[in-house]
Design a protein around this motif. Structure first.
Motif, PDB file in Angstrom:
ATOM      1  N   ASP A 195       0.874  -1.139   0.253  1.00 12.25           N
ATOM      2  CA  ASP A 195      -0.019   0.146  -0.207  1.00 12.25           C
ATOM      3  C   ASP A 195       0.996   1.127  -0.009  1.00 12.25           C
ATOM      4  N   GLU A 196       0.756   1.971  -1.094  1.00 13.13           N
ATOM      5  CA  GLU A 196       1.785   3.088  -1.190  1.00 13.13           C
ATOM      6  C   GLU A 196       1.023   4.350  -0.475  1.00 13.13           C
ATOM      7  N   GLY A 197      -0.027   4.209   0.314  1.00 10.65           N
ATOM      8  CA  GLY A 197      -0.533   5.404   0.935  1.00 10.65           C
ATOM      9  C   GLY A 197       0.258   5.555   2.457  1.00 10.65           C
ATOM     10  N   PHE A 198       1.052   4.567   2.847  1.00  7.28           N
ATOM     11  CA  PHE A 198       2.177   4.971   3.758  1.00  7.28           C
ATOM     12  C   PHE A 198       3.361   5.732   3.191  1.00  7.28           C
ATOM     13  N   ARG A 199       3.653   6.755   3.922  1.00  7.22           N
ATOM     14  CA  ARG A 199       4.662   7.649   3.484  1.00  7.22           C
ATOM     15  C   ARG A 199       6.059   7.129   4.039  1.00  7.22           C
ATOM     16  N   TYR A 200       6.894   7.099   3.228  1.00  9.69           N
ATOM     17  CA  TYR A 200       8.348   6.841   3.437  1.00  9.69           C
ATOM     18  C   TYR A 200       8.358   5.330   4.146  1.00  9.69           C
ATOM     19  N   GLY A 201       8.191   5.288   5.275  1.00 10.07           N
ATOM     20  CA  GLY A 201       8.379   4.038   5.943  1.00 10.07           C
ATOM     21  C   GLY A 201       7.525   3.876   7.298  1.00 10.07           C
ATOM     22  N   TYR A 202       7.344   2.795   7.662  1.00  7.16           N
ATOM     23  CA  TYR A 202       6.764   2.271   8.867  1.00  7.16           C
ATOM     24  C   TYR A 202       5.156   2.071   8.912  1.00  7.16           C
ATOM     25  N   TYR A 203       4.732   0.938   9.372  1.00 12.92           N
ATOM     26  CA  TYR A 203       3.350   0.214   9.321  1.00 12.92           C
ATOM     27  C   TYR A 203       3.213  -0.335   8.026  1.00 12.92           C
ATOM     28  N   GLU A 204       3.905   0.020   6.861  1.00  8.87           N
ATOM     29  CA  GLU A 204       3.479  -0.752   5.546  1.00  8.87           C
ATOM     30  C   GLU A 204       3.849  -2.309   5.718  1.00  8.87           C
ATOM     31  N   ASP A 205       4.571  -2.866   6.698  1.00  6.19           N
ATOM     32  CA  ASP A 205       4.987  -4.005   6.792  1.00  6.19           C
ATOM     33  C   ASP A 205       3.778  -4.838   7.565  1.00  6.19           C
ATOM     34  N   THR A 206       3.367  -4.041   8.666  1.00  2.00           N
ATOM     35  CA  THR A 206       2.105  -4.491   9.363  1.00  2.00           C
ATOM     36  C   THR A 206       1.109  -4.515   8.714  1.00  2.00           C
ATOM     37  N   ASP A 207       0.778  -3.615   7.747  1.00  9.02           N
ATOM     38  CA  ASP A 207      -0.361  -3.701   6.855  1.00  9.02           C
ATOM     39  C   ASP A 207      -0.189  -4.716   6.187  1.00  9.02           C
ATOM     40  N   TYR A 208       0.813  -5.189   5.508  1.00  9.98           N
ATOM     41  CA  TYR A 208       0.817  -6.267   4.682  1.00  9.98           C
ATOM     42  C   TYR A 208       0.950  -7.687   5.362  1.00  9.98           C
ATOM     43  N   LEU A 209       1.229  -7.541   6.699  1.00  6.86           N
ATOM     44  CA  LEU A 209       1.002  -8.937   7.501  1.00  6.86           C
ATOM     45  C   LEU A 209      -0.547  -8.959   7.919  1.00  6.86           C
ATOM     46  N   THR A 210      -1.258  -7.951   8.110  1.00  3.60           N
ATOM     47  CA  THR A 210      -2.622  -8.208   8.313  1.00  3.60           C
ATOM     48  C   THR A 210      -3.544  -8.729   7.155  1.00  3.60           C
ATOM     49  N   ARG A 211      -2.971  -8.258   5.656  1.00  3.77           N
ATOM     50  CA  ARG A 211      -3.494  -8.947   4.489  1.00  3.77           C
ATOM     51  C   ARG A 211      -3.126 -10.290   4.473  1.00  3.77           C
ATOM     52  N   ILE A 212      -1.908 -10.694   4.796  1.00  2.89           N
ATOM     53  CA  ILE A 212      -1.414 -12.256   4.796  1.00  2.89           C
ATOM     54  C   ILE A 212      -2.344 -12.756   5.582  1.00  2.89           C
ATOM     55  N   ARG A 213      -2.609 -12.571   6.792  1.00  2.58           N
ATOM     56  CA  ARG A 213      -3.496 -13.295   7.559  1.00  2.58           C
ATOM     57  C   ARG A 213      -4.870 -13.041   7.231  1.00  2.58           C
ATOM     58  N   GLN A 214      -5.169 -12.354   6.466  1.00  4.08           N
ATOM     59  CA  GLN A 214      -6.586 -12.345   5.669  1.00  4.08           C
ATOM     60  C   GLN A 214      -6.825 -13.678   4.604  1.00  4.08           C
ATOM     61  N   ALA A 215      -5.611 -13.842   4.218  1.00  4.84           N
ATOM     62  CA  ALA A 215      -5.539 -14.936   3.143  1.00  4.84           C
ATOM     63  C   ALA A 215      -5.202 -16.124   4.066  1.00  4.84           C
ATOM     64  N   GLY A 216      -5.422 -16.229   5.237  1.00 10.77           N
ATOM     65  CA  GLY A 216      -5.160 -17.503   6.018  1.00 10.77           C
ATOM     66  C   GLY A 216      -3.980 -18.054   6.394  1.00 10.77           C
ATOM     67  N   GLN A 217      -2.912 -17.091   6.753  1.00 11.15           N
ATOM     68  CA  GLN A 217      -1.621 -17.574   6.880  1.00 11.15           C
ATOM     69  C   GLN A 217      -0.969 -16.699   7.779  1.00 11.15           C
ATOM     70  N   GLN A 218       0.145 -17.431   8.465  1.00 11.90           N
ATOM     71  CA  GLN A 218       1.105 -16.501   9.226  1.00 11.90           C
ATOM     72  C   GLN A 218       2.397 -16.594   8.719  1.00 11.90           C
ATOM     73  N   PRO A 219       3.284 -15.570   9.034  1.00  9.16           N
ATOM     74  CA  PRO A 219       4.722 -15.482   8.600  1.00  9.16           C
ATOM     75  C   PRO A 219       5.382 -16.786   9.190  1.00  9.16           C
TER      76      PRO A 219
END
Length: 284
Positions: A195-219
């Motif tokens: 998601d390019e709505g996050f400026r420069y850095g921070y929280y974009e990885d947490t956002d992607y983690l949430t989306r991976i969990r929605q796909a039914g997986q964990q890292p």
């Protein structure tokens, strides 16, 4: 293509970049990876460019040549302004998708990370292993990451001791470690770009983690894969960092309809659902 595309956004801190590239070159089999450098300009680049009059590509190419350029593909992708983390990662992914036989995985590596022996081999090995689910289904992981030490200098003796004690195990992780993580091609296909709505850095990885969990997986964290992160060597070059971090936090909260109190580490919170149900961190 049975290869990983390593994607490294760069924003100054060239001494750390060179150390990181040298560690990759020394600790990674060439047939396992290609490399994409997304160079975001900063004031420090002026010194690098002035030292090499032929210009932009030559100056950055001289740094990229630390890698085994005769054995791997190196994509040098200079930008005209700082694109930030999410967009830089997406630029790297899109470069990889242009390849006729796509990469089987994409690894996102901070420019102040030092890797250790067999780090990528063990990540790739873990990627190939299927894991059982509660329903008895066996699936391969979408997101794999190494063990991480952070801050100070790399403690090689401690890392090597851990390697000897823990030969091949892997475990489910609670979050994504932004300094280094790997996504499979299937993950990119299912979950999409960052998601390019996050400026420069921070929280974009947490956002992607949430989306991976929605796909039914964990890292999944791979055993015997270790890296060291010096921490925040590029971030300190960005003005108004605290304001940017707060803006990203608020963007995350609006997107997922949750409230993250300052005492909660956004990288390791359980799930959006549990935040809502157990703690009442709900915006509505």
């Amino acid at each position: 293509m049975s290869k990983t595309l390593i994607i490294m956004p760069i924003y100054g801190a060239w001494d750390y970049v060179k150390e990181s590239l040298a560690s990759v070159a020394n600790c990674t089999l060439p047939d396992h990876y290609d490399f994409a450098m997304i160079v975001n300009p900063c004031d420090e680049d002026k010194e690098l460019l002035e030292a090499d009059e032929p210009g932009y590509d030559f100056a950055y190419g001289r740094v990229a040549s630390i890698l085994p350029v005769d054995d791997i593909e190196v994509y040098l992708l200079p930008q005209t302004r700082n694109q930030g983390v999410s967009k830089s990662w997406n630029i790297g992914i899109k470069q990889g998708l242009k390849v006729e036989q796509h990469y089987d995985s994409y690894l996102f590596l901070n420019s102040d990370v030092v890797v250790h022996d067999s780090w990528l081999a063990m990540l790739r090995w873990t990627m190939q292993q299927s894991r059982g689910t509660k329903d008895g289904e066996h699936i391969r992981p979408l997101c794999i990451q190494p063990e991480l030490t952070e801050g100070g200098n790399p403690d090689r003796e401690s890392i090597m001791s851990n390697l000897r004690k823990d030969p091949v195990s892997s475990r489910v992780g609670s979050g994504i470690s932004g300094p280094c993580f790997m996504l499979t091609h299937e993950c990119i296909s299912r979950v999409g770009f960052f998601d390019e709505g996050f400026r420069y850095g921070y929280y974009e990885d947490t956002d992607y983690l949430t989306r991976i969990r929605q796909a039914g997986q964990q890292p999944v964290i791979a055993g015997r894969s270790y890296i060291h992160h010096y921490h925040a060597k590029s971030r300190t070059r960005i003005k108004d960092w605290d304001e940017i971090q707060l803006a990203n936090k608020r963007y995350f909260e609006r997107k997922w309809a949750v409230h993250l109190p300052s005492s909660l580490d956004a990288k390791s919170f359980p799930t959006i659902k549990s935040l809502r149900e157990e703690h009442g961190y709900l915006i509505s």
